[in-house]
Design a protein around this motif. Structure first.
Motif, mmCIF file in Angstrom:
data_model
loop_
_atom_site.group_PDB
_atom_site.id
_atom_site.type_symbol
_atom_site.label_atom_id
_atom_site.label_comp_id
_atom_site.label_asym_id
_atom_site.label_seq_id
_atom_site.Cartn_x
_atom_site.Cartn_y
_atom_site.Cartn_z
ATOM 1 N N ALA A 64 1.274 3.550 -9.466
ATOM 2 C CA ALA A 64 0.198 2.570 -9.254
ATOM 3 C C ALA A 64 0.408 1.808 -7.948
ATOM 4 N N LEU A 65 1.650 1.406 -7.700
ATOM 5 C CA LEU A 65 1.947 0.683 -6.454
ATOM 6 C C LEU A 65 1.624 1.549 -5.238
ATOM 7 N N LYS A 66 2.022 2.809 -5.323
ATOM 8 C CA LYS A 66 1.779 3.721 -4.193
ATOM 9 C C LYS A 66 0.282 3.902 -3.960
ATOM 10 N N ALA A 67 -0.470 4.040 -5.053
ATOM 11 C CA ALA A 67 -1.925 4.237 -4.921
ATOM 12 C C ALA A 67 -2.558 3.036 -4.217
ATOM 13 N N GLY A 68 -2.144 1.842 -4.603
ATOM 14 C CA GLY A 68 -2.707 0.633 -4.002
ATOM 15 C C GLY A 68 -2.241 0.435 -2.572
ATOM 16 N N TYR A 69 -0.959 0.705 -2.351
ATOM 17 C CA TYR A 69 -0.389 0.441 -1.026
ATOM 18 C C TYR A 69 -0.925 1.417 0.010
ATOM 19 N N GLU A 70 -1.161 2.628 -0.441
ATOM 20 C CA GLU A 70 -1.715 3.632 0.470
ATOM 21 C C GLU A 70 -3.067 3.157 1.018
#
Ligand code: ASP
Length: 329
Positions: free
Chosen positions: A43-49
């Motif tokens: 989830a963090l990666k999806a948002g940070y991307e």
């Protein structure tokens, strides 16, 4: 994106939670913890991307929450709890800190990602909240993916309902924090300096049909204001509503000039004093992050300056309902 559209710092940051109700520490195996951590990281990666590609904070929190809604581990979307009638009724909200635009849905039963329905309310209607079957019908008309009623159901949530109902009718008797609490949420700061918040939940096991929690109530479980911070809460929704927790946090910063972590601790403490428990994630316009909680743990994670941090339980030495030691950076 041209540099002129960037904020003074150009900093991007994101924080998420997967609910203040964690599996008790003594029942948490390394394997289980690993599965939660993996989902949080995804989830963090999806948002940070999104943020890294100069996307908006609204797109970032939406992307992060969709991943958590789609994971059966969390009480939102797939994996949502059952109400007393053995059904699911989901709540969600989004808010933008720039113009204070907000959207929410409550008691939806057929839209796959309630956070997208909340966002559609904000973007496509003059309203802030739609409820029940009319909200689902609106989501369908908006072209969102709809699912069968049992899409959200998992055996674990069904077992939790059975246990709750066996406990002499008392809504929360005999339930662990993991069964009582659970919600997902995200807050973000994008490169232009805009904040956004999103929250999504199934509420709590064995809630009365029609009950609406704090998550979709703007100012209670969700709020964003560029002049202060973006907030997403998790916990005893009734208390969060009565204390207007998310709004309380933002105005503590604005009226009392409190820094983010102190304002968050004070706002959460006010919930605790009323008899509630839970936690929150919040981020301010400088990219400061705080993730306090009054429970044994809170699934949580954040990313700032390219550094990721994920945690489940309270750190040794950290006090209850204190943001101290909770910002890992
Ligand atoms: N705040 C949610 C609600 O009351 C539940 C939770 O976060 O545990 O609906």
């Amino acid at each position: 994106m041209s540099e002129t559209r960037r904020s003074a710092t150009g900093r991007i940051a994101l924080a998420i939670h997967g609910g203040a109700g964690t599996i008790p520490r003594d029942r948490m195996t390394a394997d289980r913890a690993g599965r939660y951590e993996e989902a949080l990281e995804k989830a963090l990666k999806a948002g940070y991307e999104v943020l890294e590609h100069d996307g908006t904070s609204l797109d970032a929190v939406t992307a992060a929450v969709i991943v958590l809604e789609d994971s059966p581990l969390f009480n939102a979307g797939c994996g949502a709890v059952f109400n007393a009638a053995g059904k699911h009724e989901l709540d969600a909200a989004v808010m933008e800190g720039a113009g204070l635009r907000a959207g929410a849905v409550a008691g939806v039963r057929r839209v796959k990602n309630p956070v997208l329905a909340a966002r559609a309310v904000m973007e496509r209607t003059p309203h802030v909240m739609l409820i029940g079957s009319a909200a689902d019908a609106f989501a369908r008309r908006s072209g969102l993916e709809m699912v069968a009623r049992d899409y959200y159901s998992t055996p674990q949530r069904r077992a939790a309902l059975k246990r709750a109902q066996a406990a002499e009718g008392e809504a929360q008797a005999g339930m662990t924090e993991a069964e009582r609490h659970g919600t997902v949420g995200a807050v973000a700061l994008d490169a232009t300096g805009n904040l956004a918040a999103a929250t999504s939940t199934g509420g709590f096991t064995n809630k009365l049909p029609g009950r609406v929690g704090d998550s979709p109530v703007i100012g209670a479980g969700t709020y964003a204001d560029n002049r202060a911070c973006a907030v997403s809460g998790t916990g005893d929704g009734e208390y969060f509503i009565r204390r207007a927790l998310a709004y309380d946090l933002t105005v503590r910063m604005r009226y009392l000039d409190e820094p983010l972590d102190r304002a968050a601790d004070s706002a959460l403490q006010a919930v605790v004093e009323l008899g509630g428990s839970g936690g929150l994630v919040a981020i301010d316009a400088q990219g400061n992050i705080t993730m306090p909680f009054s429970t044994e743990g809170m699934y949580r994670g954040c990313v700032k300056d390219g550094k990721f941090a994920i945690d489940i339980f309270r750190r040794p030495g950290a006090s209850r309902h204190s943001g101290e030691n909770q910002d890992p950076f």
